[in-house]
Enzyme design. Structure first.
Site, PDB file in Angstrom:
ATOM      1  N   LYS A 291       0.826  -1.201   0.000  1.00  0.00           N
ATOM      2  CA  LYS A 291       0.000   0.000   0.000  1.00  0.00           C
ATOM      3  C   LYS A 291       0.872   1.267   0.000  1.00  0.00           C
ATOM      4  O   LYS A 291       2.098   1.187   0.191  1.00  0.00           O
ATOM      5  CB  LYS A 291      -0.930  -0.028   1.214  1.00  0.00           C
ATOM      6  CG  LYS A 291      -1.901  -1.219   1.189  1.00  0.00           C
ATOM      7  CD  LYS A 291      -2.767  -1.252   2.438  1.00  0.00           C
ATOM      8  CE  LYS A 291      -3.730  -2.417   2.437  1.00  0.00           C
ATOM      9  NZ  LYS A 291      -4.569  -2.471   3.655  1.00  0.00           N
TER      10      LYS A 291
ATOM     11  N   TYR B 299     -12.489  -2.579  -3.418  1.00  0.00           N
ATOM     12  CA  TYR B 299     -13.035  -2.579  -2.054  1.00  0.00           C
ATOM     13  C   TYR B 299     -14.561  -2.476  -2.026  1.00  0.00           C
ATOM     14  O   TYR B 299     -15.146  -2.015  -1.045  1.00  0.00           O
ATOM     15  CB  TYR B 299     -12.433  -1.415  -1.258  1.00  0.00           C
ATOM     16  CG  TYR B 299     -10.980  -1.601  -0.898  1.00  0.00           C
ATOM     17  CD1 TYR B 299     -10.575  -2.586   0.011  1.00  0.00           C
ATOM     18  CD2 TYR B 299      -9.992  -0.788  -1.461  1.00  0.00           C
ATOM     19  CE1 TYR B 299      -9.246  -2.758   0.346  1.00  0.00           C
ATOM     20  CE2 TYR B 299      -8.658  -0.949  -1.129  1.00  0.00           C
ATOM     21  CZ  TYR B 299      -8.292  -1.929  -0.224  1.00  0.00           C
ATOM     22  OH  TYR B 299      -6.965  -2.095   0.113  1.00  0.00           O
TER      23      TYR B 299
ATOM     24  N   ASN C 115      -1.551  -0.294   7.505  1.00  0.00           N
ATOM     25  CA  ASN C 115      -1.022  -1.644   7.747  1.00  0.00           C
ATOM     26  C   ASN C 115      -0.213  -2.210   6.572  1.00  0.00           C
ATOM     27  O   ASN C 115      -0.051  -3.424   6.437  1.00  0.00           O
ATOM     28  CB  ASN C 115      -2.144  -2.607   8.161  1.00  0.00           C
ATOM     29  CG  ASN C 115      -3.245  -2.747   7.119  1.00  0.00           C
ATOM     30  OD1 ASN C 115      -3.109  -2.275   5.978  1.00  0.00           O
ATOM     31  ND2 ASN C 115      -4.347  -3.387   7.492  1.00  0.00           N
TER      32      ASN C 115
ATOM     33  N   HIS D 279      -1.666  -5.537   1.467  1.00  0.00           N
ATOM     34  CA  HIS D 279      -2.936  -6.246   1.249  1.00  0.00           C
ATOM     35  C   HIS D 279      -2.650  -7.624   0.691  1.00  0.00           C
ATOM     36  O   HIS D 279      -1.713  -7.816  -0.080  1.00  0.00           O
ATOM     37  CB  HIS D 279      -3.821  -5.474   0.255  1.00  0.00           C
ATOM     38  CG  HIS D 279      -4.922  -6.316  -0.329  1.00  0.00           C
ATOM     39  ND1 HIS D 279      -6.128  -6.507   0.300  1.00  0.00           N
ATOM     40  CD2 HIS D 279      -4.979  -7.044  -1.488  1.00  0.00           C
ATOM     41  CE1 HIS D 279      -6.889  -7.296  -0.446  1.00  0.00           C
ATOM     42  NE2 HIS D 279      -6.220  -7.640  -1.529  1.00  0.00           N
TER      43      HIS D 279
ATOM     44  N   GLU E  11      -8.937 -10.557  -8.027  1.00  0.00           N
ATOM     45  CA  GLU E  11      -8.090  -9.384  -7.848  1.00  0.00           C
ATOM     46  C   GLU E  11      -6.933  -9.366  -8.836  1.00  0.00           C
ATOM     47  O   GLU E  11      -6.518  -8.297  -9.312  1.00  0.00           O
ATOM     48  CB  GLU E  11      -7.582  -9.331  -6.404  1.00  0.00           C
ATOM     49  CG  GLU E  11      -8.693  -9.062  -5.413  1.00  0.00           C
ATOM     50  CD  GLU E  11      -8.273  -9.218  -3.965  1.00  0.00           C
ATOM     51  OE1 GLU E  11      -9.113  -8.981  -3.077  1.00  0.00           O
ATOM     52  OE2 GLU E  11      -7.100  -9.602  -3.718  1.00  0.00           O
TER      53      GLU E  11
END
Length: 236
Positions: free
Chosen positions: A96, A136, A199, A202, A213
């Site tokens: 990310k 998402y 975080n 992913h 994905e």
């Protein structure tokens, strides 16, 4: 109480009575004279019936049929059969924007390389809002959804596809819990992050989402099919 009858041939004067004497003893102290062939020892661990899994019974020969091929009556599940059923999976891993900005790309890639998975897709990419919303979409009803979209489009991300047997579940373990403060030490989030909103990485949560994905973030022809030289040293 158990009764033992002595035959006349065993009777002597020491018994001082008839040819057949009856002796009563407490069953707690009496020895069993049951034939060894009829001795019931199934309850003893050392005498459990021998497994048929790796033996061949002459009285029950194994006949291969289509029915047995689909479902064994004995439940045979040998290791080499398990290996033949193992499926190679794909998982989508994304570093990310915070992971990219903090210079963690190489560290994260090395975790998967050292594990032994195969990298088949890799690119640095600025995610458009439409793609982020599609990725998402399952979280669209969540209160944090707008913030999440802003975050994932705030800078470049590193898109990766990793391949291997059990790669989806294993990658989730390598990444750690969504909340880095609850992630185990040694995981990516456990070692490199402190907040859920930052975080760093992913990972697909199922083989189905891994395929979805991958198709979402990579165009046809962007994945590379190749055989690592170390493959024989990773899998039998």
């Amino acid at each position: 109480m158990e009764t033992i009858t002595l035959s006349p041939s065993l009777t002597t004067s020491s018994f001082g009575t008839s040819a057949a004497a009856t002796v009563k003893r407490s069953s707690a102290t009496c020895l069993s004279y049951t034939s060894h062939a009829n001795l019931n020892v199934n309850h003893l661990a050392a005498f459990h019936k021998q497994s048929h899994l790796f033996t061949k019974s002459p009285t029950r020969p194994f006949v291969f049929t289509k029915t047995r091929a689909n479902k064994s009556a004995h439940g045979i599940f040998l290791p080499h059969l398990v290996a033949s059923l193992e499926q190679v999976e794909q998982t989508y891993i994304m570093v990310k924007p915070d992971g990219v900005q903090r210079g963690l790309v190489g560290e994260i890639i090395s975790r998967f390389e050292r594990k032994g998975f195969k990298l088949t897709g890799l690119k640095l990419f600025q995610c458009p809002k439409e793609l982020a919303e599609e990725h998402y979409k399952d979280l669209k009803t969540k209160s944090f959804y707008p913030t999440l979209i802003d975050y994932i489009t705030s800078g470049p991300v590193v898109c990766m596809v990793w391949e291997g047997v059990g790669v989806v579940a294993s990658a989730r373990k390598l990444i750690g819990s969504t909340n880095p403060l609850q992630a185990e030490p040694g995981t990516i989030r456990g070692d490199l992050a402190v907040q859920t909103g930052r975080n760093v990485v992913h990972g697909s949560d199922s083989p189905e989402n891994g395929k979805r994905e991958t198709a979402l973030w990579f165009k046809e022809g962007e994945l590379c099919e190749w055989t690592p030289a170390q493959a024989p040293w990773l899998m039998e």
